[in-house]
Design an enzyme around this catalytic site. Sequence first.
Site, PDB file in Angstrom:
ATOM      1  N   ALA A 250       0.782  -1.237   0.000  1.00 30.47           N
ATOM      2  CA  ALA A 250       0.000   0.000   0.000  1.00 30.47           C
ATOM      3  C   ALA A 250       0.811   1.284   0.000  1.00 30.47           C
ATOM      4  O   ALA A 250       0.368   2.305  -0.519  1.00 30.47           O
ATOM      5  CB  ALA A 250      -0.920   0.000   1.217  1.00 30.47           C
ATOM      6  N   ASP A 271       2.064  -2.992   4.248  1.00 32.71           N
ATOM      7  CA  ASP A 271       3.319  -2.764   3.523  1.00 32.71           C
ATOM      8  C   ASP A 271       4.436  -3.278   4.409  1.00 32.71           C
ATOM      9  O   ASP A 271       4.346  -3.232   5.632  1.00 32.71           O
ATOM     10  CB  ASP A 271       3.534  -1.276   3.196  1.00 32.71           C
ATOM     11  CG  ASP A 271       4.505  -1.106   2.026  1.00 32.71           C
ATOM     12  OD1 ASP A 271       4.029  -0.905   0.891  1.00 32.71           O
ATOM     13  OD2 ASP A 271       5.730  -1.204   2.237  1.00 32.71           O
ATOM     14  N   CYS A 370       4.144  -0.898 -12.304  1.00 35.99           N
ATOM     15  CA  CYS A 370       4.528   0.248 -13.141  1.00 35.99           C
ATOM     16  C   CYS A 370       5.755  -0.165 -13.955  1.00 35.99           C
ATOM     17  O   CYS A 370       6.749   0.533 -14.011  1.00 35.99           O
ATOM     18  CB  CYS A 370       4.777   1.494 -12.299  1.00 35.99           C
ATOM     19  SG  CYS A 370       5.921   1.276 -10.945  1.00 35.99           S
TER      20      CYS A 370
END
Length: 443
Positions: A250, A271, A370
């Site tokens: 997160a 996380d 990403c």
Amino acid sequence: MKPARLDRGLAIAGLQRLWAGTRLDDLLMEMAPEQAGRGTLQWLWSACLRQHGSLRRLTELLLRKALRPEDEDLSALLHLALEELRAGQRPDFAVVNDWVGACALLHKEWARGLVNALLRRYLREREPLEEQIRDAHWNHPQWLVRRLQQVYPTQWPDILAANLREAPLWLRVNPQAITPAAYAERLAEASLPAQSHAGLPEALRLDTAVPVRALPGWERGWVSIQDGAAQRAAHILAPRPDERVLDACAAPGGKTTHLLSFGVRQLTALDRSQARLERLRRELQRLQLPLPSLHVADAADVDAWWDGMVFDAILLDAPCTASGVIRRHPDILLRRREDDVERVRHEQRRLLAALWRVLKPGGRLLYCTCSVLPEENGEQIASFLEEHDDARALPHPQCGQRLPGEEGMDGFFYALLGKIPMAVPVSRETDGAHCRAAAQDRV
Ligand SMILES: C[S@@+](CC[C@H](N)C(=O)[O-])C[C@H]1O[C@@H](n2cnc3c(N)ncnc32)[C@H](O)[C@@H]1O
């Protein structure tokens, strides 16, 4: 940007840290936390990282004889000065004077003549020198260029070029504080015209970056900084307020806060990095959003954090090579190694398999990265589907691979996976029918 007001000692020390592998974001937080000089440092450090290969060749050509290892600070000074001259935002004489003066900050007065001579030679011979370093102009590690050429035989030059351009500033309006239309008006009043995006209702794009405190209502939580590609994730997962949602990787929380703005009441955010989770906590406060259930944990170590209640929707924004966001994080050009690909691919596989266990039958998991590399994206998901009979890819128009620069956004990959409910067999016949239907459902 006003490079005249730059703290040159800080700029030199910071560039050396970046060369040694420090992340640009971490360095900015540590060395330039207050807003005043931060924008200029970020601009100059980013430019030096994007042009690292070219600047190294240029200094080699200018120096003729390599500097001693203990003069690495002078190398950094030369990179910064040359990049400022190449950017051409201030008169050449002022740039040369300021960087020659910076030798005093390094207690290397003896280098003033050398720096002065090299910078003036660059100004005199700019064109032939730039021509001589043309073959370094991609400024990417060779392994990455080779890989992109293999995967994107026609698009690779556009990808590399997009990676070397400054990214626009994407904003996400907090609809619980102000409507996007009203916020666009506030921006226009502040002489910051912005464009909206048809597929992203809360998104506004500014072509020029500004310090966050120049944004209307920043302190009051009206808006967040988040690339358009990252904003797609919450819209694809589309959580409903009554669903139990997990944000597995997160921090620093761009997508967590977006999910919460959908009104989700039961959100768990994990996380493994305590420091990054602290940034998420601060962001929740600024946006005045309710505190979700936050845990520092290895998301794949399910037994360590899970309360045994399955989730309706899971977001796995997986750790990755970040090869799609080089334009925002140009330090990746220096830090990323070829063997990182296999390391992150293994971690993504481990996370996917573990989180699948905590997803409700009939629930959905959005996997995104990403990255632009297929081994982390399409190939990763294809192997997962092969290994999990109860998984299928859910068609969604926004899913798939996006390349950096498309629609002005970062490079991203999204796959929405559905967990097929395995019905308890009523009879042999209905069980067989269900399995056949489920198999047909799989994409
Ligand atoms: C791509 S970033 C997430 C960005 C975040 N979702 C956002 O929108 O701001 C990946 C995150 O995964 C975390 N991470 C990596 N491995 C993890 C693991 N095994 N368990 C939990 N978090 C992990 C990293 O600390 C990092 O914060």
